[in-house]
Scaffold this motif. Structure first.
Motif, PDB file in Angstrom:
ATOM      1  N   ILE A  89      36.365  39.589  52.801  1.00 27.93           N
ATOM      2  CA  ILE A  89      36.861  40.943  52.507  1.00 27.93           C
ATOM      3  C   ILE A  89      35.707  41.924  52.280  1.00 27.93           C
ATOM      4  O   ILE A  89      35.885  42.996  51.732  1.00 27.93           O
ATOM      5  CB  ILE A  89      37.864  40.970  51.323  1.00 27.93           C
ATOM      6  CG1 ILE A  89      37.201  40.483  50.028  1.00 27.93           C
ATOM      7  CG2 ILE A  89      39.112  40.167  51.647  1.00 27.93           C
ATOM      8  CD1 ILE A  89      38.086  40.655  48.795  1.00 27.93           C
ATOM      9  N   LEU A 129      44.382  35.076  46.989  1.00 26.70           N
ATOM     10  CA  LEU A 129      44.109  36.099  45.979  1.00 26.70           C
ATOM     11  C   LEU A 129      43.136  35.526  44.958  1.00 26.70           C
ATOM     12  O   LEU A 129      43.026  34.305  44.806  1.00 26.70           O
ATOM     13  CB  LEU A 129      45.408  36.495  45.278  1.00 26.70           C
ATOM     14  CG  LEU A 129      46.463  37.141  46.176  1.00 26.70           C
ATOM     15  CD1 LEU A 129      47.740  37.398  45.381  1.00 26.70           C
ATOM     16  CD2 LEU A 129      45.958  38.438  46.789  1.00 26.70           C
ATOM     17  N   ASN A 170      42.950  42.853  42.057  1.00 27.37           N
ATOM     18  CA  ASN A 170      42.657  42.251  43.353  1.00 27.37           C
ATOM     19  C   ASN A 170      42.408  43.336  44.398  1.00 27.37           C
ATOM     20  O   ASN A 170      41.493  43.230  45.207  1.00 27.37           O
ATOM     21  CB  ASN A 170      43.811  41.350  43.795  1.00 27.37           C
ATOM     22  CG  ASN A 170      43.524  39.886  43.519  1.00 27.37           C
ATOM     23  OD1 ASN A 170      42.756  39.253  44.241  1.00 27.37           O
ATOM     24  ND2 ASN A 170      44.104  39.360  42.459  1.00 27.37           N
ATOM     25  N   VAL A 171      43.222  44.387  44.356  1.00 25.68           N
ATOM     26  CA  VAL A 171      43.074  45.481  45.320  1.00 25.68           C
ATOM     27  C   VAL A 171      41.809  46.290  44.989  1.00 25.68           C
ATOM     28  O   VAL A 171      41.009  46.621  45.866  1.00 25.68           O
ATOM     29  CB  VAL A 171      44.338  46.375  45.315  1.00 25.68           C
ATOM     30  CG1 VAL A 171      44.216  47.480  46.364  1.00 25.68           C
ATOM     31  CG2 VAL A 171      45.587  45.535  45.569  1.00 25.68           C
ATOM     32  N   ALA A 231      38.507  44.614  46.034  1.00 19.86           N
ATOM     33  CA  ALA A 231      38.166  44.760  47.461  1.00 19.86           C
ATOM     34  C   ALA A 231      37.510  46.116  47.709  1.00 19.86           C
ATOM     35  O   ALA A 231      36.578  46.244  48.503  1.00 19.86           O
ATOM     36  CB  ALA A 231      39.427  44.602  48.306  1.00 19.86           C
ATOM     37  N   ALA A 287      44.923  52.245  44.945  1.00 18.33           N
ATOM     38  CA  ALA A 287      45.364  50.856  44.786  1.00 18.33           C
ATOM     39  C   ALA A 287      46.810  50.826  44.318  1.00 18.33           C
ATOM     40  O   ALA A 287      47.625  50.020  44.805  1.00 18.33           O
ATOM     41  CB  ALA A 287      44.463  50.145  43.780  1.00 18.33           C
ATOM     42  N   TYR A 338      49.071  51.655  47.268  1.00 18.98           N
ATOM     43  CA  TYR A 338      49.276  50.534  48.201  1.00 18.98           C
ATOM     44  C   TYR A 338      50.242  49.516  47.615  1.00 18.98           C
ATOM     45  O   TYR A 338      51.087  48.978  48.320  1.00 18.98           O
ATOM     46  CB  TYR A 338      47.944  49.862  48.536  1.00 18.98           C
ATOM     47  CG  TYR A 338      47.021  50.724  49.375  1.00 18.98           C
ATOM     48  CD1 TYR A 338      47.496  51.386  50.509  1.00 18.98           C
ATOM     49  CD2 TYR A 338      45.682  50.857  49.049  1.00 18.98           C
ATOM     50  CE1 TYR A 338      46.647  52.180  51.278  1.00 18.98           C
ATOM     51  CE2 TYR A 338      44.821  51.639  49.802  1.00 18.98           C
ATOM     52  CZ  TYR A 338      45.313  52.300  50.912  1.00 18.98           C
ATOM     53  OH  TYR A 338      44.490  53.078  51.662  1.00 18.98           O
ATOM     54  N   VAL A 341      50.698  41.397  47.750  1.00 18.01           N
ATOM     55  CA  VAL A 341      49.431  41.810  47.115  1.00 18.01           C
ATOM     56  C   VAL A 341      48.306  41.652  48.137  1.00 18.01           C
ATOM     57  O   VAL A 341      47.432  42.519  48.268  1.00 18.01           O
ATOM     58  CB  VAL A 341      49.124  40.975  45.850  1.00 18.01           C
ATOM     59  CG1 VAL A 341      47.765  41.367  45.267  1.00 18.01           C
ATOM     60  CG2 VAL A 341      50.195  41.133  44.795  1.00 18.01           C
ATOM     61  N   ALA A 342      48.365  40.540  48.880  1.00 17.79           N
ATOM     62  CA  ALA A 342      47.330  40.281  49.886  1.00 17.79           C
ATOM     63  C   ALA A 342      47.328  41.390  50.941  1.00 17.79           C
ATOM     64  O   ALA A 342      46.268  41.825  51.416  1.00 17.79           O
ATOM     65  CB  ALA A 342      47.549  38.924  50.530  1.00 17.79           C
ATOM     66  N   ARG A 392      45.839  44.435  49.451  1.00 17.47           N
ATOM     67  CA  ARG A 392      44.380  44.272  49.405  1.00 17.47           C
ATOM     68  C   ARG A 392      43.778  44.519  50.786  1.00 17.47           C
ATOM     69  O   ARG A 392      42.709  45.140  50.921  1.00 17.47           O
ATOM     70  CB  ARG A 392      44.028  42.862  48.917  1.00 17.47           C
ATOM     71  CG  ARG A 392      42.525  42.650  48.811  1.00 17.47           C
ATOM     72  CD  ARG A 392      42.170  41.277  48.314  1.00 17.47           C
ATOM     73  NE  ARG A 392      42.555  40.241  49.277  1.00 17.47           N
ATOM     74  CZ  ARG A 392      42.420  38.947  49.047  1.00 17.47           C
ATOM     75  NH1 ARG A 392      41.946  38.518  47.883  1.00 17.47           N
ATOM     76  NH2 ARG A 392      42.775  38.060  49.948  1.00 17.47           N
ATOM     77  N   ALA A 451      43.342  48.045  51.358  1.00 22.27           N
ATOM     78  CA  ALA A 451      42.545  48.724  50.337  1.00 22.27           C
ATOM     79  C   ALA A 451      41.505  49.687  50.895  1.00 22.27           C
ATOM     80  O   ALA A 451      41.356  50.796  50.395  1.00 22.27           O
ATOM     81  CB  ALA A 451      41.866  47.699  49.436  1.00 22.27           C
TER      82      ALA A 451
END
Lengths: 778, 231
Positions: free
Chosen positions: A684, B94, B103-104, B107, B123, B126, B151-152, B155, B158
């Motif tokens: 990422i 995650l 998490n977001v 990134a 964030a 999203y 969530v993924a 992210r 992001a």
């Protein structure tokens, strides 16, 4: 089970790095445990061989007005088994560098018939009678090339005596530590002229064992017998039964020595446990597989245990001999402090079996914990590995406290395995705490010495055999560095401490009212030099005798002349250079003295000034009985205290080193655990540098926390050490000082080294693990 | 535009060399919604690795939005990927010690593309888009499989990527959650984001601009066949 064991051994063999690390940890553990146990066993053995075989006398007495036949009366007294005359005379001897050194000469009546306080003769001339035997450790102070020594007994003209042999008496303090020369002479007649007429010193052996109270009763009885025969016992010394004179320091060092063993073994066991964890982690899913195809928890656990046992045994094969050697080294330090000669004989077999048993049991049980946990993993758990999320309350509390997602990530990761984080923090904090304790202790001692050196008004004290008038030494004022000369009088006094059953005999130093004592040297009470009937205790060595005495209470002292004087207890002050004179009063006539204190120009070293004063006195026909200068005294104190802080600092450094190793192991474990996560991070958008810096921050946090904890631990520890060693060695508490500059510098170095290590390690590990990304199954 | 030219990828192992991709050519236009279908071991993961720059081809060229990936160093590639590509993994991947929102945010923080002041707002936006506005402070362990996948996706969005690569995004989800995710992807595609999805599942009920099949490292365009089947 054999199949499982074979599989596990193969697994281990394949993970060679971990196998080596496991062996290192097992070695450490065995090393620590064997150091601890062997040290204890060796110390016991050496004490038995060195000290107990000297047949220490139960007590010694000094008799004045000796009358022939007194020995018979004493021998007929209840509980008295034997009596032996032994004399001591103090003086000075010319050392190799030409300086005078303190000399304590012991005289024995019949060298072939010593029954108490037996010393070893290491070198004896053919002519035994009148042989001068130098204590083996004191011999280094003397010129090897000289056959004879210039000796001067209390105030007399110096004599030249032949140096004829070497002896060793383990009951004496180590000469190198005391900075004094000890010697034995095989004829009392030789020193008779220097002894006080009518005085005899006897060693007494009784049938009372290990009971100081009973021995006091026996000595009291002897005092009555002496009195009835027209003699007087003026001094009784009853040492702690079965204890060496440096027992306090030895106990301190023994404690450190055993703590070292404990710490090393603790670290070894923790390390072993950590490494086993790194080994087991990738195997958890295999445990699930083994269970799925029929292996029971017990079989798997036993399989792991067999492997663990093999590792521990291998570790012991290396760690035990290492521990034996370390224990020997430690014992060498203890032997040095006790003036013992180390014993070279090998310990008996049962002792080694004991070490093996302890060395097996402790790491086995601790190491088995992660193995047990891994073995208990269910098939479901094994196949669905998820990260552990710790208790919500603490975890969530941290979320709100920490700003910045990267910092939160670092802190939260520490909670992943809080037990492991706590272990690392504890290990590092112990190391740092110990190192800082040693460093602070050293700093406190040096600060106190420096303070004393700077503040003490009188850098040189000299004793003389006879009383003189100050006019007789007027010429000393001509010496350019002499700023002031203070006359003093040392007198032997007998007194009964409040609530004590027996009298004590000690030295009282009578000072003139204009004698300057620094206000900062007053520990308790108030200093009033104009109070002629006040007495002060110097240092806290005999504070116990007056513990129930309030200031102002009167105590009667009988002076050597027989005159009785009553003084009021007025205070305690410290004087590191005052040895052997625990009482101070300010009632000396200003013009007479048998001791002098010199205030000198601080730019002149006190030992140099001392030599010049000595020469000047000799030129004028005055012999000095004893000299003490600040430099010599501080060197001697340093000699007493140095082993302690050096040992503490070394243990600290070693622990920090192991802490580093553990940190790297945990880092390795973390990287291994989080391989996929690193993959995710990279995928990422995180570069190697970024991932490395994230890990770096995480471990830096652990370090900073450990350092803070270590500093916090070090402060009370230093304070305790300063108190204990201060009271034992210099008879007053050493004010505990914190070496903030040193701590700052050490912290910086520790962080620098750790950062470098972690960066290097990350570079090796994370770069390798870049390929881990490929393991992702898209 | 994504251009793959004559991509070869060979893995060496003790069992011998494995030819994962064999002379693959591929062109995907900006905003296209593409699916790559293939069985396990067919080479589809390798193909995604190569497109995203996670792995380098043994030979051949990869151009993504005009950037020749072969010319970028490892660290540059990581940063470039973070700024341009959003990846949705099959098992969500995650960071379990961070909340959904973190998490977001994490990134974003890694790549530094979005200004600091806007990060939290974006964030949250999203996460709202994926229907998780009420669960932003929850940790992955407290979310269901579908929620984790969302969530993924948040992210992956992001850093406002031009390309989203999704690896079996609905493979581990129940059909209802799977449909929700499909809708989300469709919406993203409508907004002009290039989408590459990899799956081994049946795709006949789903719409894609183009369909590729990969078998033994050989890629073939089966869009027309798929369209015909759909008719």
């Amino acid at each position: 089970m054999r199949v499982i064991v074979n599989k596990l051994i193969r697994d281990f063999w394949q993970a060679k790095g971990k196998l080596v690390l496991c062996l290192v940890a097992a070695c450490l553990s065995a090393w620590g445990i064997s150091t601890m146990v062997y040290s204890y066993l060796m110390a016991e053995r050496d004490f038995e061989i060195n000290f107990a075989t000297t047949l220490p006398a139960d007590f010694e007495i000094l008799v004045d007005d000796y009358k022939p036949g007194l020995e018979e009366l004493f021998l007929n007294a209840e509980h008295v088994v034997d009596l032996e005359r032994r004399e001591i005379v103090g003086g000075r001897v010319k050392a190799a560098e030409g300086h005078w050194m303190q000399l304590q000469l012991f005289a024995v009546e019949d060298i072939d018939n010593m029954r108490m306080d037996v010393f070893k003769v290491l070198e004896m001339p053919e002519q035994k009678e009148g042989a001068l035997l130098i204590e083996v450790n004191a011999n280094t102070f003397l010129d090897d090339n000289l056959d004879s020594l210039e000796i001067q007994f209390d105030g007399d003209k110096s004599v030249i005596w032949k140096k004829s042999g070497i002896s060793h008496d383990p009951r004496l303090a180590p000469a190198r530590m005391e900075r004094a020369v000890y010697a034995q002479i095989t004829s009392i007649k030789m020193i008779e002229p220097y002894l006080k007429p009518g005085r005899r010193r006897f060693l007494v052996d009784t049938d009372v064992s290990m009971d100081k109270g009973e021995l006091q009763k026996v000595s009291r009885n002897l005092a009555l017998i002496a009195e009835s025969a027209g003699s007087e016992i003026v001094y009784v010394n009853i040492p702690e039964p079965g204890k060496h004179m440096h027992q306090n320091i030895v106990d301190g060092i023994s404690f450190l020595q055993e703590s070292t063993g404990l710490i090393i073994s603790g670290m070894g066991v923790v390390l072993l446990s950590l490494i086993l964890l790194t080994w087991i982690l990738p195997q958890v899913s295999e445990v699930g597989v083994m269970k799925a195809i029929g292996a029971s928890t017990r079989k798997i656990f036993y399989g792991y245990c067999v492997v663990l046992l093999m590792i521990i045994l291998l570790g012991m094969a290396i760690g035990m001999p290492l521990g034996y050697q370390t224990a020997k080294q430690f014992n060498g330090i203890i032997a040095y402090v006790q003036n013992f000669q180390t014993v070279e004989t090998i310990l008996p077999v049962p002792y080694h079996i004991l070490v093996v048993l302890i060395g097996l049991i402790i790491p086995f049980f601790v190491g088995a914990i992660p193995l047990f946990k891994a073995s208990r993993t269910t098939v479901h758990e094994a196949m669905n590995k998820t990260f552990y999320i710790p208790g919500k309350a603490i975890f969530r509390a941290f979320q709100n406290l920490i700003s910045g997602v990267e910092k939160r990530y670092g802190v939260n990761n520490l909670f992943r395995n809080s037990a492991r984080t706590a272990l690392i923090v504890a290990l590092t904090a112990v190391g740092i705490g110990l190192y800082f304790t040693g460093a602070n202790f050293e700093y406190s001692i040096h600060s106190e010495m420096e303070r004393f050196g700077e503040e003490t008004k009188y850098a040189i004290r000299m004793r003389f055999a006879n009383e003189m008038k100050i006019k007789e030494v007027d010429y000393l004022n001509d010496l350019p560095f002499v700023e002031q000369i203070a006359p003093m009088k040392d007198v032997r006094v007998t007194y009964r401490p409040p609530n004590a059953a027996f009298t004590e005999t000690r030295v009282m130093r009578r000072l003139s009212p204009d004698h300057v004592i620094e206000e900062s040297f007053v520990l308790e009470g108030e200093l009033d030099a104009n109070c002629a009937d006040c007495f002060y205790i110097s240092g806290e060595g005999i504070k116990d005798e007056f513990r129930e005495t309030d200031f102002g209470m009167e105590v009667e002292f009988t002076l050597a002349s027989g005159e009785k004087k009553t003084y009021r207890y007025a205070g305690i002050f410290k004087d590191m250079a005052a040895i052997g004179s625990p009482f101070f009063v300010f009632d000396n006539e200003p013009d007479s003295f048998n001791a002098l204190a010199f205030m000198i120009d601080k730019t002149v070293p006190s030992y140099q000034a001392s030599d010049q004063i000595d020469d000047k006195l000799l030129d004028n026909g005055i012999d000095v009985a004893g000299t003490m200068n600040v430099d010599l005294r501080l060197a001697s104190l340093e000699g007493h205290l140095e082993p302690t802080y050096v040992i503490i600092k070394s243990i600290g450094l070693f622990t920090i080193l192991i802490g580093f190793l553990s940190l790297l192991i945990v880092l390795n474990l973390t990287i291994q655990e989080r391989t996929r996560e690193i993959g995710v991070l990279k995928s990422i958008g995180s570069s190697f540098r970024k991932v490395s810096s994230l890990f770096q921050k995480e471990f830096m946090l652990v370090n900073l926390f450990s350092i803070a904890l270590g500093v916090l631990v070090a402060i009370p520890l230093t304070s305790s050490l300063c108190r204990v060693f201060g009271q034992t060695v210099i008879y007053h508490d050493i004010p505990s000082s914190i070496d903030w500059m040193g701590i700052g510098l050490a912290t910086f170095i520790i962080l620098l080294i750790q950062t470098a290590l972690i960066t290097l390690f990350n570079r090796m590990k994370l770069r390798k693990n870049a390929r881990a990304l490929l393991d992702f199954n898209f | 535009m994504i251009i793959l030219e004559q991509i070869e990828k060979v893995y060496s192992s003790l069992a011998g060399d494995v030819h994962a991709l064999k002379g693959t050519d591929l062109q995907i236009q900006q905003g296209e919604n593409v699916v790559i279908v293939g069985k396990s071991g067919s080479g589809k993961s390798t193909l995604l690795n190569v497109i995203s720059g996670i792995d380098r081809p043994t030979s051949g060229s990869v151009f993504v939005f005009g950037q020749d990936l072969n010319t970028l160093k490892e660290n540059e590639l990581a940063l470039w990927r973070g700024r341009n590509i959003g990846i949705v993994f099959q098992f969500y991947q995650l960071l379990s010690t961070l909340s959904a929102l973190d998490n977001v945010l994490f990134a974003m923080s890694l790549v530094n593309k979005v200004p600091k002041t806007e990060r939290k707002l974006r964030a949250e936006l999203y996460l709202e888009q994926v229907g998780l506005d009420a669960k932003m402070k929850k940790f992955p362990s407290e979310l269901s499989g579908g929620e984790r996948q969302r969530v993924a996706i948040a992210r992956a969005l992001a850093n406002d990527p031009k390309l989203i690569i999704a690896d079996e995004p609905t493979g581990n989800l129940d059909s209802k959650t799977g449909s929700q995710i499909d809708e989300l992807f469709a919406k993203l595609s409508e907004q002009g984001t290039t989408l590459i999805t990899v799956t081994h599942a049946n795709i006949k009920d789903k719409y894609f601009d183009r369909v590729f099949n990969i078998r033994d490292g050989v890629l073939s365009d089966e869009t027309e066949l798929q369209n015909a089947m759909a008719v």
